[in-house]
Design a protein around this motif. Structure first.
Motif, PDB file in Angstrom:
ATOM      1  N   MET A 105     -53.841 -40.630  -2.595  1.00 36.06           N
ATOM      2  CA  MET A 105     -53.792 -39.643  -3.679  1.00 36.06           C
ATOM      3  C   MET A 105     -54.425 -38.345  -3.156  1.00 36.06           C
ATOM      4  O   MET A 105     -55.623 -38.327  -2.864  1.00 36.06           O
ATOM      5  CB  MET A 105     -54.559 -40.140  -4.904  1.00 36.06           C
ATOM      6  N   MET A 141     -57.724 -37.094  -4.622  1.00 30.82           N
ATOM      7  CA  MET A 141     -58.935 -37.893  -4.379  1.00 30.82           C
ATOM      8  C   MET A 141     -58.780 -38.596  -3.037  1.00 30.82           C
ATOM      9  O   MET A 141     -58.858 -39.811  -2.932  1.00 30.82           O
ATOM     10  CB  MET A 141     -59.202 -38.874  -5.530  1.00 30.82           C
ATOM     11  N   HIS A 193     -58.029 -44.265  -2.271  1.00 31.94           N
ATOM     12  CA  HIS A 193     -57.151 -45.442  -2.253  1.00 31.94           C
ATOM     13  C   HIS A 193     -56.231 -45.420  -1.045  1.00 31.94           C
ATOM     14  O   HIS A 193     -55.108 -45.907  -1.106  1.00 31.94           O
ATOM     15  CB  HIS A 193     -56.265 -45.528  -3.503  1.00 31.94           C
ATOM     16  N   MET A 238     -53.380 -46.324  -9.416  1.00 32.17           N
ATOM     17  CA  MET A 238     -53.705 -45.546 -10.611  1.00 32.17           C
ATOM     18  C   MET A 238     -52.695 -44.448 -10.836  1.00 32.17           C
ATOM     19  O   MET A 238     -52.034 -44.011  -9.899  1.00 32.17           O
ATOM     20  CB  MET A 238     -55.143 -45.008 -10.560  1.00 32.17           C
TER      21      MET A 238
HETATM   22 CU    CU Z   1     -56.896 -42.163  -7.666  1.00 33.54          CU
END
Ligand code: CU
Length: 146
Positions: free
Chosen positions: A90, A93, A97, A120
């Motif tokens: 991602m 972020m 992940h 997510m």
């Molecule tokens: Cu995330």
């Protein structure tokens, strides 16, 4: 005469310097060397003699998804001679992940498949690297919202 010529050459080289980076595929938003891929299902040039297509096997949703890449020669014959790697993350972020760089596996039909865990909702990026004989041939990134 000489001055006019060198002036013209200067203008020409300046023009090339300015147009070079602008005419190339824009890098990914994060400034990496990964070209931004257009939408899935389209043919993407891969070196001079091949192209590839890519896309999830089903519309992606939260959980497990499978990314599929198929490589063909310019005249449409399936090609299995590349090594394809994927890295899902991602961008907003980065690292939270990240799948890390994983090799796609060749299916019996000759498609390259990679399981991806979409853990997510939000913005995702899959970075593709195509290698042949150990050398990188193409790097591209697919950005999508989940
Ligand atoms: Cu995330």
């Amino acid at each position: 005469m000489r001055k006019v010529l060198s002036g013209a050459l200067f203008t020409l080289s300046l023009g090339l310097a300015l147009s070079g980076p602008l005419s190339a595929t824009p890098p990914a938003a994060n400034g990496s060397e990964f070209a931004t891929l257009t939408k899935p299902g389209t043919k993407v040039p891969l070196g001079k003699e091949h192209y590839f297509t890519y896309g999830f096997t089903q519309a992606p949703k939260l959980g497990n998804a499978v990314m599929r890449v198929e490589v063909f020669t310019q005249d449409g014959k399936r090609d299995r001679s590349f090594a394809v790697f994927g890295d899902a993350d991602m961008p907003s972020m980065r690292g939270a992940h990240s799948s890390g760089r994983k090799a796609f596996a060749l299916s019996n039909k000759g498609a390259y498949l990679l399981p991806v865990q979409l853990v997510m909702p939000g913005d995702w990026e899959i970075r593709f690297t195509f290698e042949k004989n150990g050398a990188s041939v193409f790097r591209g990134a697919y950005l999508f919202d989940l």
